[in-house]
Enzyme design. Sequence first.
Site, short mmCIF file in Angstrom:
data_model
loop_
_atom_site.label_atom_id
_atom_site.label_comp_id
_atom_site.label_asym_id
_atom_site.label_seq_id
_atom_site.Cartn_x
_atom_site.Cartn_y
_atom_site.Cartn_z
N GLN A 126 0.83 -1.21 0.00
CA GLN A 126 0.00 0.00 0.00
C GLN A 126 0.86 1.26 0.00
OE1 GLN A 126 -2.15 0.65 3.65
NE2 GLN A 126 -3.67 1.98 2.71
N GLY A 127 0.83 2.00 -1.07
CA GLY A 127 1.62 3.23 -1.17
C GLY A 127 0.76 4.47 -1.00
N SER A 129 0.72 6.55 2.47
CA SER A 129 1.35 7.54 3.36
C SER A 129 2.65 8.07 2.80
CB SER A 129 1.66 6.90 4.72
OG SER A 129 0.48 6.38 5.28
N GLU A 244 -10.78 -1.17 5.50
CA GLU A 244 -9.64 -1.46 6.37
C GLU A 244 -10.05 -1.38 7.84
OE1 GLU A 244 -6.36 1.24 5.74
OE2 GLU A 244 -5.04 0.19 7.12
N ASN A 386 -6.39 6.61 16.17
CA ASN A 386 -7.56 6.65 17.05
C ASN A 386 -8.05 8.08 17.28
OD1 ASN A 386 -7.26 3.92 17.10
ND2 ASN A 386 -7.24 3.73 19.33
N GLU A 387 -7.16 9.04 17.15
CA GLU A 387 -7.61 10.43 17.27
C GLU A 387 -8.48 10.79 16.05
OE1 GLU A 387 -4.35 9.45 17.81
OE2 GLU A 387 -4.73 9.50 19.98
C1 FAD Z 1 3.67 -0.08 11.50
C2 FAD Z 1 2.98 0.81 10.51
C3 FAD Z 1 2.61 0.30 9.29
C4 FAD Z 1 2.02 1.12 8.34
N1 FAD Z 1 1.74 0.61 7.09
C5 FAD Z 1 1.33 1.44 6.10
C6 FAD Z 1 1.22 1.00 4.75
O1 FAD Z 1 1.44 -0.17 4.45
N2 FAD Z 1 0.90 1.88 3.80
C7 FAD Z 1 0.63 3.17 4.09
O2 FAD Z 1 0.31 3.91 3.17
N3 FAD Z 1 0.72 3.64 5.35
C8 FAD Z 1 1.07 2.82 6.36
N4 FAD Z 1 1.21 3.29 7.66
C9 FAD Z 1 1.06 4.73 7.88
C10 FAD Z 1 -0.09 5.11 8.77
O3 FAD Z 1 -1.26 5.09 8.06
C11 FAD Z 1 0.24 6.50 9.35
O4 FAD Z 1 1.23 6.30 10.32
C12 FAD Z 1 -0.96 7.17 9.96
O5 FAD Z 1 -1.78 7.64 8.97
C13 FAD Z 1 -0.57 8.35 10.87
O6 FAD Z 1 0.26 9.24 10.20
P1 FAD Z 1 1.64 9.74 10.79
O7 FAD Z 1 2.38 8.57 11.23
O8 FAD Z 1 2.27 10.63 9.82
O9 FAD Z 1 1.24 10.56 12.10
P2 FAD Z 1 0.68 12.05 12.14
O10 FAD Z 1 -0.42 12.20 11.18
O11 FAD Z 1 1.81 13.01 12.06
O12 FAD Z 1 0.04 12.09 13.59
C14 FAD Z 1 0.79 12.33 14.78
C15 FAD Z 1 -0.19 12.40 15.93
O13 FAD Z 1 -1.08 13.50 15.74
C16 FAD Z 1 -2.42 13.05 15.78
N5 FAD Z 1 -3.23 13.87 14.89
C17 FAD Z 1 -2.99 14.18 13.60
N6 FAD Z 1 -3.96 14.96 13.11
C18 FAD Z 1 -4.85 15.15 14.11
C19 FAD Z 1 -6.08 15.86 14.23
N7 FAD Z 1 -6.59 16.53 13.21
N8 FAD Z 1 -6.73 15.83 15.41
C20 FAD Z 1 -6.22 15.13 16.47
N9 FAD Z 1 -5.06 14.43 16.41
C21 FAD Z 1 -4.39 14.46 15.24
C22 FAD Z 1 -2.36 11.61 15.35
O14 FAD Z 1 -3.49 10.89 15.78
C23 FAD Z 1 -1.09 11.17 16.03
O15 FAD Z 1 -1.34 10.89 17.36
C24 FAD Z 1 1.76 2.48 8.63
C25 FAD Z 1 2.12 2.97 9.89
C26 FAD Z 1 2.71 2.16 10.83
C27 FAD Z 1 3.08 2.75 12.16
#
Ligand code: FAD
Lengths: 400, 374
Positions: A126-127, A129, A244, A386-387
Site C-alpha cells: 500500500q503506497g 502515506s 480497512e 484513534n484520534e
Molecule cells: C507499522 C505501521 C505500518 C504502516 N503501514 C502502512 C502502509 O502499508 N501503507 C501506508 O500507506 N501507510 C502505512 N502506515 C502509515 C499510517 O497510516 C500512518 O502512520 C498514519 O496515517 C498516521 O500518520 P503519521 O504517522 O504521519 O502521524 P501524524 O499524522 O503526524 O500524527 C501524529 C499524531 O497526531 C495526531 N493527529 C494528527 N492529526 C490530528 C487531528 N486533526 N486531530 C487530532 N489528532 C491528530 C495523530 O493521531 C497522532 O497521534 C503504517 C504505519 C505504521 C506505524
Amino acid sequence: MDLSFTAEERAFREELRDIFHTEIPERIRGKLRHGLHASRQDQVEAQRILNARGLAVPNWPVEWGGQDWSPVQHYIWQEELQLACVPHPLSFNCTMVGPVIAQFGSLAQKQRFLARAANLDDWWCQGFSEPNAGSDLASLRTTARRDGDDWVIDGQKTWTTLGQYADWIFVLARTDPAAKKQEGISFLLVDLTTPGITMRPIQTIDGGREVNEVFFDGVRVPGENLVGEVNRGWDYAKFLLGNERTGIARIGITKARVRRIRELAEQEWDGDRRLIDDPGFRRKLASLEVELKALEMTQLRVVAAERQLEKGKPNPMSSVLKIRGSELQQASTALMMDVMGPYVAPFFDEHEIEFGNEPPPGPADAATAAPQYFNMRKVSIYGGSNEIQRAILAKAVLGF
Amino acid sequence: MDFDLSDDQRLLKDSVDRLMAETYGFEQRRAHMAQPDGWSRGSWAQFAELGLLGVTLPEAQGGFGGGLVEAMLVADAFGRSLVVEPYFAHAVLCAGLLRHAAEASVQDEMLPVLAAGESLFAFAHHERAARHCLSHVETTARLGEAGFVLEGRKSLVLHGDCADRLIVSARLSGGMRETNGIALFLVDAAATERRGYATQDGLRAAEITLDGVIAEVVLGLDAWPGLSRAVDEASAFLCAEAVGAMDALLALTVEYMKTRRQFGRAIGEFQVLQHRAVDMQVQLELARSMALYATMMAADPDEETRSRAISAARVQIGRSLRHVSEEAIQLHGGIGMTMEYRAGHYLKRLAMIEKSFGDTEAHLDRLAAMGTAW
Ligand SMILES: Cc1cc2nc3c(=O)[nH]c(=O)nc-3n(C[C@H](O)[C@H](O)[C@H](O)COP(=O)(O)OP(=O)(O)OC[C@H]3O[C@@H](n4cnc5c(N)ncnc54)[C@H](O)[C@@H]3O)c2cc1C
C-alpha cells in the site's frame, strides 16, 4: 430479536473451524500462536490453501471469487480464521486493492489482477502515506504526470508494510496539482520492478522489519494501470480505508491471545502456586475478557446493521470498533507481559527463537511478549489513528 | 525539608550532564552498543574517572562520598541518555550489597576495586520460579573442604555475561522463599557456565549455572537484611532513572508536536493533543515526587518502613511510565515506531524498568499485604 446464532450458522462455523484446523499446517498456525510472524512463504502457502476452497476473498463479488454470504457468515469466517491462528489473507490484496479493482477497475484490470491477487501470485503493498502526509493523507505530494499514454511518477511513499515481499504497489499520486487537495489525486497500479523505484527498510522498535520507504524517480507506468477515472482516486481510497477499519478490530486475534494468556498462566508457577491461582491476576484477566465480550457484541450489532445499510456506505460505528479493538489488542499484549514477569527482558530475534539450539530463558512465548507489546503500539496509529477515528465519530455520530 | 541541591550536588549534576552531552548522543549510544561487550569500555573509564562508579561510597574506600541523592542525580541523567553500560548492576546493586551485607574487612578490600571499575561486578540472584519474590532462593550453599560449594541456576543476571565477579545468593537453610537462611558469596565469574544475551532495552544479561562452584569470599551468612536494603536502594535508583527517561521523552514529544505539521498546522495546535501532553506532565510530576520520596526513604534501616515507601514509589512510577511512554508513541505517530528515533527506545527501557525487581502489581501486593499506614 433473536441474539443467538442459527443452526446453519453454527454448522457453518464448525465446518470452517474444521477446515482451518486440518488444512492449514500447524507449523504455520503455531508460529502465530506463539507470537511469531508468518514468513512470506507461510503467508503464500496458507492463502493458496484458503483460495482453493474459496475462502481467501469471500468479501469480493461472486463473479471474481467471492462468496454470497450474509454479514454474519463473513463475521464467523473472520473470527474462526483468527481463533485458529491462520495468517489472514493478505489485507493489501484481499481487503484493499482487490475490492477497489473489482468495484472501480476496468474489465482488463479485473482479468489481469484479481485472480492473481486472490491466490497471492502477486503480493501487493500500500503506497498511500508519505513523510508529510500521514493523518492528513490528502496533502500527499507524490505526482504522476501524463507523458503520451504513460504516467510518470515522482515522489516518496513511506511506512509501506511488507514492501520487501511485494511485487506490486498501489499508489495515490497527484495528477492535478491545480485542483483542491482531494480532487487532484489518482489511483495507480505499479509494478515494483519498474526502473526508478528504490526501497529502503525501516526497522520497527520491536526489532522487526515490516515497513519501508519507497522512492519513485521518473517511474514510467502504462496508462492502462490507472484505476477508474483520473482525479477520482480519493473516492477509491476512502472506499478502501472504510474496508480497512472494520477488519482492524481483530477481535479474534485478541481472543486467541487471551486464551493463550490463560494457558500460559496455568503453566507458570509463582512459588508454590500457579499464576492462574493468583486472585489479582484472575481479576485482570476476567476484566479484559469482559471488555472483549462487550466489543464482540458491539461488532455483532455492527454486522447485523450491515444488512440495512446501503452497500458500500461506511458505517461510522466501525470507528468504535477500530478504537476499542486496537486498545484491547494493546491491553492483551500488556497482560501477556505480566504473565512473563521479568522474562520479558531477554531479546532473541525470531530466527534464534525458531532455530536456536536452546530456547530463550523463561516461560514459553516469553521472547515474543515484549516485541508484541512494542509492535502493537502501531494499531492505534495506522488505519486512521484513534484520534482521527474520534474526530469521525464526533462529527458523524454526535453531530458536532 | 530542602528540595534544593547543595553546591557539591549541583557540581556533580553539571559534570554528569556535560559528560552525557559530549559522549552520549543518540548516534554515540548506538556506537557504544556496537562494541564487542554491547557497551563502551571508554565510557566506563570516564564514569570511573568522574567518581560515578563509587558515587555512594565513602572516600576512604575510593568513593565519591555521596549518598542516595547523588545516586539519584546520576540515575536521572542516565535515564535521559539511556545509558547501556553496566552501571546499575555494578555501581548500584553490587555496591549496595557490599555496603550493606559484607563485613568491614571485605568492604575495605572490594569497594576500592569496584569504585575504580577495574573488575566488573554483577548480582546473580534471580531464579526461574521467583517471579517477583525477592527472597526466592533455591540455589544451595554447603560447606565443603575448600569452602562453600554452590549449586544452582541463576537467571536474568544483568551484565552477568561480561562480569568478572559475581555476588551470588544461595540458601544455607529454610524454605524456598524464606528470608532466613540466605547467604551471599563472591564468586569468580569464570568458574561458572554462562549464556549471555541482549535485553529488549539494549542491555546485556546472562543465564548462569553454578555447578559445584567454590565461593571465593563469604560476604554474609545472614544476608537478607542487607540484600533487601540494597535492592530497595536499587529500586529508588530505577525510579529516578525512569523519571529522567520520562522527562526527556515528554520534552521530545512536545517538541515534535510543535514542529510536526498536518492539516496545515502544527499538531500541537490541536487542543485535544495539548491536553494529552498535559496529562503526561501530570503523571510525570507524580512520578518525580515519588522518586524523591523513594530516595528519601531508601536509607531507612527499618525494613518495613523502607519497603512500604519503595513499593509505593514503584507503583506510582509503574503507572506513570506506562502512561507517558504509550502516549508519547501515540502522539508521535509512525515515527515513534521506528528504531531510528529516540522515543521507542525510551518506551523499551521504561517497560523493562517496570519489570525489574517487582512489577507494579507485585509492589501493590506487597503494600496491600502490609496494610498500608503512613
Ligand atoms: C507499522 C505501521 C505500518 C504502516 N503501514 C502502512 C502502509 O502499508 N501503507 C501506508 O500507506 N501507510 C502505512 N502506515 C502509515 C499510517 O497510516 C500512518 O502512520 C498514519 O496515517 C498516521 O500518520 P503519521 O504517522 O504521519 O502521524 P501524524 O499524522 O503526524 O500524527 C501524529 C499524531 O497526531 C495526531 N493527529 C494528527 N492529526 C490530528 C487531528 N486533526 N486531530 C487530532 N489528532 C491528530 C495523530 O493521531 C497522532 O497521534 C503504517 C504505519 C505504521 C506505524
